[in-house]
Design an enzyme around this catalytic site. Structure first.
Site, PDB file in Angstrom:
ATOM      1  N   LYS A 111       3.770   6.430  17.109  1.00 33.32           N
ATOM      2  CA  LYS A 111       3.218   5.358  17.935  1.00 33.32           C
ATOM      3  C   LYS A 111       2.809   5.899  19.309  1.00 33.32           C
ATOM      4  O   LYS A 111       3.295   6.945  19.731  1.00 33.32           O
ATOM      5  CB  LYS A 111       4.267   4.261  18.104  1.00 33.32           C
ATOM      6  CG  LYS A 111       4.422   3.406  16.859  1.00 33.32           C
ATOM      7  CD  LYS A 111       5.066   2.094  17.225  1.00 33.32           C
ATOM      8  CE  LYS A 111       4.949   1.098  16.108  1.00 33.32           C
ATOM      9  NZ  LYS A 111       5.369  -0.236  16.499  1.00 33.32           N
ATOM     10  N   SER A 113       3.719   5.035  22.112  1.00 31.05           N
ATOM     11  CA  SER A 113       4.886   5.179  22.990  1.00 31.05           C
ATOM     12  C   SER A 113       5.569   6.539  22.818  1.00 31.05           C
ATOM     13  O   SER A 113       6.312   6.982  23.678  1.00 31.05           O
ATOM     14  CB  SER A 113       5.899   4.077  22.653  1.00 31.05           C
ATOM     15  OG  SER A 113       6.293   4.169  21.293  1.00 31.05           O
ATOM     16  N   GLU A 138      14.186  -4.636   6.933  1.00 31.73           N
ATOM     17  CA  GLU A 138      13.510  -3.393   7.304  1.00 31.73           C
ATOM     18  C   GLU A 138      14.543  -2.259   7.397  1.00 31.73           C
ATOM     19  O   GLU A 138      15.557  -2.407   8.085  1.00 31.73           O
ATOM     20  CB  GLU A 138      12.804  -3.550   8.652  1.00 31.73           C
ATOM     21  CG  GLU A 138      12.022  -2.298   9.046  1.00 31.73           C
ATOM     22  CD  GLU A 138      11.261  -2.470  10.351  1.00 31.73           C
ATOM     23  OE1 GLU A 138      10.042  -2.695  10.305  1.00 31.73           O
ATOM     24  OE2 GLU A 138      11.904  -2.396  11.419  1.00 31.73           O
TER      25      GLU A 138
HETATM   26  P1  0O2 Z   1      14.773  -4.537  17.858  1.00 27.05           P
HETATM   27  O1  0O2 Z   1      15.420  -5.412  16.888  1.00 27.05           O
HETATM   28  O2  0O2 Z   1      15.228  -4.807  19.250  1.00 27.05           O
HETATM   29  O3  0O2 Z   1      14.788  -3.082  17.501  1.00 27.05           O
HETATM   30  P2  0O2 Z   1       5.771  -4.036  16.671  1.00 27.05           P
HETATM   31  O4  0O2 Z   1       6.902  -4.803  17.287  1.00 27.05           O
HETATM   32  O5  0O2 Z   1       4.464  -4.748  16.625  1.00 27.05           O
HETATM   33  O6  0O2 Z   1       5.664  -2.614  17.190  1.00 27.05           O
HETATM   34  P3  0O2 Z   1       6.367  -4.616  13.888  1.00 27.05           P
HETATM   35  O7  0O2 Z   1       5.035  -4.968  13.303  1.00 27.05           O
HETATM   36  O8  0O2 Z   1       7.377  -5.702  14.010  1.00 27.05           O
HETATM   37  O9  0O2 Z   1       6.175  -3.799  15.225  1.00 27.05           O
HETATM   38  O10 0O2 Z   1       7.019  -3.542  12.989  1.00 27.05           O
HETATM   39  P4  0O2 Z   1       7.368  -2.058  13.310  1.00 27.05           P
HETATM   40  O11 0O2 Z   1       6.249  -1.331  13.934  1.00 27.05           O
HETATM   41  O12 0O2 Z   1       7.866  -1.556  12.011  1.00 27.05           O
HETATM   42  O13 0O2 Z   1       8.516  -2.136  14.441  1.00 27.05           O
HETATM   43  C1  0O2 Z   1       9.651  -2.878  14.346  1.00 27.05           C
HETATM   44  C2  0O2 Z   1      10.846  -2.139  14.940  1.00 27.05           C
HETATM   45  O14 0O2 Z   1      10.618  -0.733  14.989  1.00 27.05           O
HETATM   46  C3  0O2 Z   1      11.156  -2.507  16.377  1.00 27.05           C
HETATM   47  O15 0O2 Z   1      11.890  -3.669  16.421  1.00 27.05           O
HETATM   48  C4  0O2 Z   1      11.972  -1.308  16.831  1.00 27.05           C
HETATM   49  O16 0O2 Z   1      13.273  -1.336  16.282  1.00 27.05           O
HETATM   50  C5  0O2 Z   1      11.214  -0.176  16.173  1.00 27.05           C
HETATM   51  N1  0O2 Z   1      10.138   0.270  17.067  1.00 27.05           N
HETATM   52  C6  0O2 Z   1       8.808   0.147  16.869  1.00 27.05           C
HETATM   53  N2  0O2 Z   1       8.123   0.699  17.881  1.00 27.05           N
HETATM   54  C7  0O2 Z   1       9.021   1.185  18.761  1.00 27.05           C
HETATM   55  C8  0O2 Z   1       8.920   1.896  20.019  1.00 27.05           C
HETATM   56  O17 0O2 Z   1       7.841   2.181  20.546  1.00 27.05           O
HETATM   57  N3  0O2 Z   1      10.098   2.227  20.625  1.00 27.05           N
HETATM   58  C9  0O2 Z   1      11.307   1.942  20.072  1.00 27.05           C
HETATM   59  N4  0O2 Z   1      12.407   2.315  20.756  1.00 27.05           N
HETATM   60  N5  0O2 Z   1      11.440   1.270  18.904  1.00 27.05           N
HETATM   61  C10 0O2 Z   1      10.314   0.910  18.252  1.00 27.05           C
HETATM   62  P5  0O2 Z   1      11.879  -4.601  17.713  1.00 27.05           P
HETATM   63  O18 0O2 Z   1      11.126  -5.836  17.374  1.00 27.05           O
HETATM   64  O19 0O2 Z   1      11.479  -3.854  18.916  1.00 27.05           O
HETATM   65  O20 0O2 Z   1      13.297  -5.082  17.855  1.00 27.05           O
END
Ligand code: 0O2
Length: 209
Positions: A111, A113, A138
């Protein structure tokens, strides 16, 4: 007003059950005296505040959470080496206690980031007193170095609400590169590390007998 306790109960049950099952994979490798591609497994149900935040950001109506939010129930599998990740994914593909609906490879396609991880989205059947309920979950599979970076970045993200100051953003980018290099370095001495671990485990066993 949503009854959260009732809504989240099957998610909690699914996380508890799958955590035991995935941890079981690690124990089986240990019993076979084989290198385990799984270092440790964690799981959590997303806190209500995070569900609400994400639903708000992504425009998901609360009555569509079940089908549109894939990570209300989440499992994380940490691997020692990058090559172990695909081994774990292959093991997951072979299982017949859940169905894989999607895979996202943020290792090949990291990503913006700097985040790297392999995501497998599954539907898992939970047995309830009202019958079977299939829920989305997931599973994130990553190395220890990827996990270290993601955990730190996640807590900073919480502090800065995604709006990192420029210097922090640059530090995080360079930390992501350092984590990538660490994974590469560790892979080159993988054989040495595993041999040392095997000797250590054998010594531990002789001591305990
Ligand atoms: P939590 O529960 O606090 O970890 P999006 O949110 O749009 O990037 P999407 O479509 O929901 O993503 O699915 P994706 O890309 O599979 O990402 C879901 C989870 O992946 C996130 O949950 C994080 O746990 C992890 N993740 C994704 N991108 C990043 C990132 O740039 N940095 C970090 N540290 N984790 C990431 P949430 O929703 O953040 O919640």
């Amino acid at each position: 007003m949503k009854n959260w306790e009732q809504f989240l109960a099957p998610y909690k049950q699914a996380v508890d059950e799958l955590k035991v099952k995935l941890k079981g994979m690690r124990s089986q490798f240990n019993q076979e005296d084989e290198h385990s591609p799984i270092e440790f497994v964690t799981g959590r149900v997303k806190p209500i505040a995070s569900i609400l935040d994400k639903a708000n950001v992504k425009g998901i109506p609360l009555d569509k959470l079940e089908t549109e939010m894939q990570d209300i129930a989440g499992l994380r599998m940490m691997c020692p080496f990058v090559d172990d990740i695909i081994r774990v994914v292959e093991l997951l593909r072979k299982r017949n206690d859940f169905e894989i609906v999607e895979e996202r490879d943020y290792i090949l396609h990291k990503k913006k980031s700097g985040y790297r991880s392999y995501h497998v989205v599954i539907t898992y059947p939970v047995q309830t007193i009202k019958g079977e309920k299939r829920i989305l979950m997931e599973i994130q599979i990553r190395t220890l170095a990827m996990n270290f970076w993601a955990t730190i970045e996640h807590s900073l993200n919480y502090k800065y609400k995604g709006q990192f100051p420029k210097d922090i953003q640059m530090r995080l980018q360079s930390a992501a590169e350092a984590a990538f290099r660490l994974d590469e370095e560790m892979s080159t001495i993988r054989g040495e590390i595993q041999e040392a671990q095997a000797i250590f485990n054998r010594k531990k066993e002789t001591k305990n007998n």
